[in-house]
Design an enzyme around this catalytic site. Structure first.
Site, PDB file in Angstrom:
ATOM      1  N   CYS A 187       6.700  -3.630   3.935  1.00 50.01           N
ATOM      2  CA  CYS A 187       5.822  -2.738   4.718  1.00 50.01           C
ATOM      3  C   CYS A 187       6.623  -2.136   5.861  1.00 50.01           C
ATOM      4  O   CYS A 187       7.495  -1.306   5.609  1.00 50.01           O
ATOM      5  CB  CYS A 187       4.534  -3.423   5.162  1.00 50.01           C
ATOM      6  SG  CYS A 187       4.690  -5.006   5.986  1.00 50.01           S
ATOM      7  N   SER A 188       6.365  -2.537   7.100  1.00 47.61           N
ATOM      8  CA  SER A 188       7.084  -1.901   8.204  1.00 47.61           C
ATOM      9  C   SER A 188       7.264  -2.858   9.369  1.00 47.61           C
ATOM     10  O   SER A 188       7.177  -2.453  10.518  1.00 47.61           O
ATOM     11  CB  SER A 188       6.336  -0.644   8.656  1.00 47.61           C
ATOM     12  OG  SER A 188       5.011  -0.996   9.002  1.00 47.61           O
ATOM     13  N   CYS A 189       7.505  -4.144   9.097  1.00 45.82           N
ATOM     14  CA  CYS A 189       7.733  -5.103  10.176  1.00 45.82           C
ATOM     15  C   CYS A 189       8.966  -4.679  10.969  1.00 45.82           C
ATOM     16  O   CYS A 189       9.971  -4.252  10.388  1.00 45.82           O
ATOM     17  CB  CYS A 189       7.920  -6.510   9.614  1.00 45.82           C
ATOM     18  SG  CYS A 189       6.432  -7.118   8.813  1.00 45.82           S
TER      19      CYS A 189
ATOM     20  N   CYS B 291      12.442  -3.571   6.312  1.00 41.19           N
ATOM     21  CA  CYS B 291      11.279  -4.354   5.885  1.00 41.19           C
ATOM     22  C   CYS B 291      10.934  -3.811   4.516  1.00 41.19           C
ATOM     23  O   CYS B 291      10.411  -2.701   4.400  1.00 41.19           O
ATOM     24  CB  CYS B 291      10.094  -4.197   6.838  1.00 41.19           C
ATOM     25  SG  CYS B 291       8.604  -5.035   6.233  1.00 41.19           S
TER      26      CYS B 291
END
Lengths: 198, 112
Positions: A106-108, A103
């Protein structure tokens, strides 16, 4: 962390307590729901859920094609918790094709299948470099792919989360689904490793 | 039985291999759970929160590149949550600030 920092009005501990209390007072959130969510992510959700799907896909061609065609439908039918908030696509590794997930913004991450992401997945280095130089990054993480293998990097978003279906290791023909699932690591489903061998 | 639930109660070792805690400190867990709980009830749009998270993550990385102090990923998360709640007119910025000051002023032993 220093004592002062802990008690300062700007400390995260105080800020989250204030925010939670204000939202609870407004009736916008239920404290026990937050407790349940934390419990779920700390103990119930994790790569064992994705591993079970992968192991079934290895042994059941019909299940495999359903998983690749419409993962959301499979997740819904399996009552996989949390799946309702995510759209998941499964990308299969094959001889000559390797998939890896990132990702960049961000941090999906496919929470319902893998739990919360490891720290390195959230690091700026991984997020920027795996797109620019995936082969090098994977080699640094211990996965050497030959030059002929085509690398596909999938950038997650809030709309779509990805899971890699790793290749089934050779010599595992006689294993049960449960035994196979134990070979499917978190990293192999992100695409930075292969499934374990026997 | 071949369903996911059949794993429950079996003695198969889950292939977690995370080797790390999901949350390093209790406040990180609260920040995470609060954001998800708000999204579940649609008090907060996840997409709106995520946009703010992207902004905060980028700011953190700029700061790191400029030699700034490292901070936890969940500090970016918390900042994004605060700005989402304030920008979404769910809670006033001043209300949050006032509450933080009053909690910080509690005598020791009454701070949680």
């Amino acid at each position: 962390m220093s004592h002062d920092h802990n008690h300062s009005a700007r400390s995260p501990k105080i800020r989250i307590e204030a925010l939670e209390d204000l939202l609870v007072e407004k009736g916008l959130v239920d404290r026990s729901r937050i407790d349940n969510l934390i419990q779920k992510f700390e103990t119930d959700l994790g790569p064992m859920i994705g591993a079970q799907l992968v192991a079934r896909a290895w042994t059941d061609p019909e299940f495999r094609s359903r998983l690749l065609d419409d993962a959301d439908d499979v997740l819904a039918k399996e009552n996989i918790s949390g799946a309702e908030i995510e759209h998941v696509e499964v990308k299969a590794n094959e001889p000559g094709v390797h998939n890896v997930v990132v990702c960049t913004l961000c941090s999906c991450y496919p929470w319902a299948l893998l739990g919360l992401p490891p720290s390195w997945y959230k690091s700026p280095e991984y997020r920027s470099r795996v797109v620019r130089e995936p082969r090098t990054v994977l080699a640094e993480m211990g996965l050497d792919l030959d030059e002929e293998t085509k690398l596909q990097v999938w950038d997650s978003s809030s709309e779509t989360r990805f899971l890699v279906l790793p290749e089934r290791p050779s010599g595992t023909e006689n294993l049960s689904v449960v035994e196979l699932a134990a070979l499917v690591t978190r990293d192999s489903m992100i695409g930075v490793a292969k499934a374990k061998t026997l | 039985m071949n369903s996911i639930s059949s794993l429950e109660g079996s003695n198969v070792e889950p292939p977690r291999e995370n080797g790390e805690l999901v949350f390093r400190e209790p406040w990180e867990a609260r920040a995470f759970g609060l954001a998800v709980a708000l999204a579940e009830t649609e008090a907060l749009s996840w997409e709106f929160f995520r946009k703010n998270l992207i902004v905060e993550v980028a700011a953190r990385e700029r700061s790191l590149r400029d030699g700034g102090e490292a901070w936890s990923y969940y500090e970016s998360w918390l900042k994004a949550l605060e700005s989402s709640v304030v920008d979404g007119a769910i809670v006033k910025k001043s209300s949050i600030a006032d509450r933080c000051v009053s909690y910080a002023a509690r005598p020791h032993g009454h701070d949680h």
